[in-house]
Design a protein around this motif. Sequence first.
Motif, PDB file in Angstrom:
ATOM      1  N   PHE A 152       4.533 -49.248  30.728  1.00  0.00           N
ATOM      2  CA  PHE A 152       4.011 -50.609  30.825  1.00  0.00           C
ATOM      3  C   PHE A 152       2.541 -50.674  30.441  1.00  0.00           C
ATOM      4  O   PHE A 152       1.769 -49.764  30.746  1.00  0.00           O
ATOM      5  CB  PHE A 152       4.204 -51.154  32.246  1.00  0.00           C
ATOM      6  N   VAL A 153       2.185 -51.743  29.759  1.00  0.00           N
ATOM      7  CA  VAL A 153       0.790 -52.007  29.401  1.00  0.00           C
ATOM      8  C   VAL A 153       0.409 -53.386  29.911  1.00  0.00           C
ATOM      9  O   VAL A 153       1.264 -54.229  30.174  1.00  0.00           O
ATOM     10  CB  VAL A 153       0.580 -51.942  27.876  1.00  0.00           C
ATOM     11  N   MET A 154      -0.881 -53.601  30.062  1.00  0.00           N
ATOM     12  CA  MET A 154      -1.352 -54.895  30.560  1.00  0.00           C
ATOM     13  C   MET A 154      -1.242 -55.954  29.458  1.00  0.00           C
ATOM     14  O   MET A 154      -1.829 -55.808  28.380  1.00  0.00           O
ATOM     15  CB  MET A 154      -2.803 -54.781  31.037  1.00  0.00           C
ATOM     16  N   LYS A 155      -0.474 -56.974  29.731  1.00  0.00           N
ATOM     17  CA  LYS A 155      -0.314 -58.044  28.750  1.00  0.00           C
ATOM     18  C   LYS A 155      -1.654 -58.750  28.515  1.00  0.00           C
ATOM     19  O   LYS A 155      -2.404 -59.008  29.448  1.00  0.00           O
ATOM     20  CB  LYS A 155       0.730 -59.060  29.234  1.00  0.00           C
ATOM     21  N   GLY A 156      -1.924 -59.033  27.270  1.00  0.00           N
ATOM     22  CA  GLY A 156      -3.163 -59.698  26.923  1.00  0.00           C
ATOM     23  C   GLY A 156      -4.301 -58.730  26.669  1.00  0.00           C
ATOM     24  O   GLY A 156      -5.314 -59.099  26.106  1.00  0.00           O
ATOM     25  N   VAL A 157      -4.130 -57.467  27.115  1.00  0.00           N
ATOM     26  CA  VAL A 157      -5.158 -56.459  26.884  1.00  0.00           C
ATOM     27  C   VAL A 157      -4.773 -55.547  25.729  1.00  0.00           C
ATOM     28  O   VAL A 157      -5.570 -55.241  24.854  1.00  0.00           O
ATOM     29  CB  VAL A 157      -5.397 -55.635  28.170  1.00  0.00           C
ATOM     30  N   VAL A 158      -3.518 -55.113  25.722  1.00  0.00           N
ATOM     31  CA  VAL A 158      -3.012 -54.237  24.665  1.00  0.00           C
ATOM     32  C   VAL A 158      -1.753 -54.852  24.077  1.00  0.00           C
ATOM     33  O   VAL A 158      -0.837 -55.222  24.807  1.00  0.00           O
ATOM     34  CB  VAL A 158      -2.696 -52.829  25.215  1.00  0.00           C
ATOM     35  N   ASP A 159      -1.717 -54.969  22.777  1.00  0.00           N
ATOM     36  CA  ASP A 159      -0.525 -55.448  22.087  1.00  0.00           C
ATOM     37  C   ASP A 159       0.396 -54.259  21.847  1.00  0.00           C
ATOM     38  O   ASP A 159       0.093 -53.385  21.034  1.00  0.00           O
ATOM     39  CB  ASP A 159      -0.919 -56.106  20.762  1.00  0.00           C
ATOM     40  N   ARG A 160       1.517 -54.201  22.544  1.00  0.00           N
ATOM     41  CA  ARG A 160       2.378 -53.030  22.451  1.00  0.00           C
ATOM     42  C   ARG A 160       3.138 -52.944  21.128  1.00  0.00           C
ATOM     43  O   ARG A 160       3.849 -51.964  20.895  1.00  0.00           O
ATOM     44  CB  ARG A 160       3.368 -52.993  23.626  1.00  0.00           C
ATOM     45  N   PHE A 161       2.998 -53.953  20.283  1.00  0.00           N
ATOM     46  CA  PHE A 161       3.615 -53.899  18.961  1.00  0.00           C
ATOM     47  C   PHE A 161       2.573 -53.712  17.854  1.00  0.00           C
ATOM     48  O   PHE A 161       2.923 -53.731  16.675  1.00  0.00           O
ATOM     49  CB  PHE A 161       4.434 -55.158  18.696  1.00  0.00           C
ATOM     50  N   SER A 162       1.330 -53.510  18.238  1.00  0.00           N
ATOM     51  CA  SER A 162       0.291 -53.276  17.230  1.00  0.00           C
ATOM     52  C   SER A 162       0.464 -51.882  16.637  1.00  0.00           C
ATOM     53  O   SER A 162       1.016 -50.972  17.267  1.00  0.00           O
ATOM     54  CB  SER A 162      -1.095 -53.405  17.851  1.00  0.00           C
ATOM     55  N   GLU A 163      -0.028 -51.711  15.414  1.00  0.00           N
ATOM     56  CA  GLU A 163       0.111 -50.417  14.740  1.00  0.00           C
ATOM     57  C   GLU A 163      -0.597 -49.313  15.522  1.00  0.00           C
ATOM     58  O   GLU A 163      -0.088 -48.183  15.617  1.00  0.00           O
ATOM     59  CB  GLU A 163      -0.454 -50.504  13.322  1.00  0.00           C
ATOM     60  N   GLU A 164      -1.760 -49.635  16.086  1.00  0.00           N
ATOM     61  CA  GLU A 164      -2.518 -48.625  16.816  1.00  0.00           C
ATOM     62  C   GLU A 164      -1.763 -48.154  18.050  1.00  0.00           C
ATOM     63  O   GLU A 164      -1.658 -46.953  18.318  1.00  0.00           O
ATOM     64  CB  GLU A 164      -3.889 -49.181  17.218  1.00  0.00           C
ATOM     65  N   PHE A 165      -1.213 -49.102  18.817  1.00  0.00           N
ATOM     66  CA  PHE A 165      -0.500 -48.736  20.036  1.00  0.00           C
ATOM     67  C   PHE A 165       0.771 -47.961  19.717  1.00  0.00           C
ATOM     68  O   PHE A 165       1.082 -46.952  20.362  1.00  0.00           O
ATOM     69  CB  PHE A 165      -0.158 -49.995  20.841  1.00  0.00           C
ATOM     70  N   VAL A 166       1.525 -48.421  18.717  1.00  0.00           N
ATOM     71  CA  VAL A 166       2.776 -47.762  18.343  1.00  0.00           C
ATOM     72  C   VAL A 166       2.513 -46.344  17.859  1.00  0.00           C
ATOM     73  O   VAL A 166       3.242 -45.404  18.203  1.00  0.00           O
ATOM     74  CB  VAL A 166       3.519 -48.580  17.265  1.00  0.00           C
ATOM     75  N   GLU A 167       1.450 -46.152  17.082  1.00  0.00           N
ATOM     76  CA  GLU A 167       1.131 -44.814  16.579  1.00  0.00           C
ATOM     77  C   GLU A 167       0.693 -43.897  17.714  1.00  0.00           C
ATOM     78  O   GLU A 167       1.074 -42.709  17.752  1.00  0.00           O
ATOM     79  CB  GLU A 167       0.037 -44.908  15.512  1.00  0.00           C
ATOM     80  N   THR A 168      -0.090 -44.416  18.648  1.00  0.00           N
ATOM     81  CA  THR A 168      -0.497 -43.610  19.798  1.00  0.00           C
ATOM     82  C   THR A 168       0.704 -43.188  20.617  1.00  0.00           C
ATOM     83  O   THR A 168       0.821 -42.030  21.045  1.00  0.00           O
ATOM     84  CB  THR A 168      -1.491 -44.392  20.678  1.00  0.00           C
ATOM     85  N   ARG A 169       1.638 -44.119  20.825  1.00  0.00           N
ATOM     86  CA  ARG A 169       2.853 -43.793  21.578  1.00  0.00           C
ATOM     87  C   ARG A 169       3.719 -42.804  20.802  1.00  0.00           C
ATOM     88  O   ARG A 169       4.304 -41.892  21.395  1.00  0.00           O
ATOM     89  CB  ARG A 169       3.646 -45.062  21.889  1.00  0.00           C
ATOM     90  N   ARG A 170       3.812 -42.958  19.493  1.00  0.00           N
ATOM     91  CA  ARG A 170       4.610 -42.031  18.684  1.00  0.00           C
ATOM     92  C   ARG A 170       4.090 -40.607  18.837  1.00  0.00           C
ATOM     93  O   ARG A 170       4.862 -39.656  18.992  1.00  0.00           O
ATOM     94  CB  ARG A 170       4.584 -42.443  17.207  1.00  0.00           C
ATOM     95  N   LYS A 171       2.772 -40.456  18.782  1.00  0.00           N
ATOM     96  CA  LYS A 171       2.190 -39.129  18.942  1.00  0.00           C
ATOM     97  C   LYS A 171       2.530 -38.542  20.311  1.00  0.00           C
ATOM     98  O   LYS A 171       2.837 -37.347  20.422  1.00  0.00           O
ATOM     99  CB  LYS A 171       0.667 -39.202  18.775  1.00  0.00           C
TER     100      LYS A 171
END
Length: 432
Positions: A152-171
């Motif tokens: 879970f991420v804080m809504k409005g703070v981190v976009d969980r579908f952004s390229e940066e977030f998705v790439e961090t999660r992929r790693k």
Amino acid sequence: MSAGTPRSLPSSGQKPIQDICHPLSAEECALSRSPDVLNPCSAGERDLILPNGTPVDTSSPASSSSLLNRLQLDDDLDGETRDLFVTVDDPKKHVSTMETYITYRVCTKTTRTEFDLPEYSVRRRYQDFDWLRNKLEESQPTHLIPPLPEKFVMKGVVDRFSEEFVETRRKALDKFLKRVADHPVLSFNEHFNAFLSAKDLNKRQGLALLTKMGESVKYVTGGYKLRARPVEFAAMGDYLDVFTQKLGTIDRIAQRIIKEQSEFLMELREYGPVYSSWSSFEEDLHDPLEGVSGCVSNCSSALEELTEDMSEDFLPVLREYVLYIESMKNVLKKRDQVQAEYETKLEAVVFREDKKTPVPSDVEKCQDRVECFNADLKADWDRWQNNKRQDFRQLLTGMADKNIQYYEKCLAAWESLIPLLQDKQDAKGETN
């Protein structure tokens, strides 16, 4: 490890206690498994034990953003001793009327006989990884299970579908699977096999056979109180407490630094153009002022890269180890529960009236569980410490490299301004 490696699930204990059979596995699997799979203390056990971690190049990497790539490179260099390689890549966004989610491609290459094919490619979403980790915890209760990134991420703070977030999660997901694949016991788990190879993962069915192994530990969660942890395990707990405190402090300060750098970056982006606009009113100072504007712009770009690297490479490693600590503490608690049960039952035997009656079998089984927990926990602790040393050595080396590059870029930018100022002074001297 060759393709003909026995399929037994080896104990990960150290050599002095390596021959201890794993009661949590042997008892529950006896009904439906063949003897060669049952016995974790078979002759082929030592052949299944993989090295603790990968070799580390102490030279400075080209950049901190290449940290995970370097880990993969180390895997390749050590390929002669491994027979299972897993990667997570190619994230894709799926949109339906009910939900929106991301899937990741999981690619596997192996020579193990447990797999029907040498290569697999399947797509998994986060909840599939979560299912795998839960199953590993249930079926391998004596082992340290690597952590997953927080769901879970804080809504409005981190976009969980952004390229940066998705790439961090992929790693992070890639790191999770690599750690499981490198483990001498977890990598042979049947749930892990299904996760890597099954096209349609049936998470409801599960493997009841292995689930019982977890239940054999869970049932002792209440009713027994541990008198005192053995010294070596008490030292582990103390170390984890201190390590948690240090990581928490570093994480808090690092986030504050990133925030301040981001604010400073915004100021620089406003600061540079002022000199550029000023130069249009100063014919004699036009070139130096434009030079200052360019210097500030170059420094802004360098600072932006430094901040991104700190957010994408430095902080995720800290947070992974915070979660790792929680996993290790949970395994320690399970070990304590089993020891407390053993002490209680043993005390009842010591104070019984009939001293000639042999020790009940349940007490002996409980002692086996304690020894099994101790062996597996010690082995996983050593493996975890080894991985930690490698990860933080590479992390800090990358951080040092990035800071050096940042200051070199800033220095080069400001040094490029000196010739412009000298030319202006020389021209002024000739005029006089």
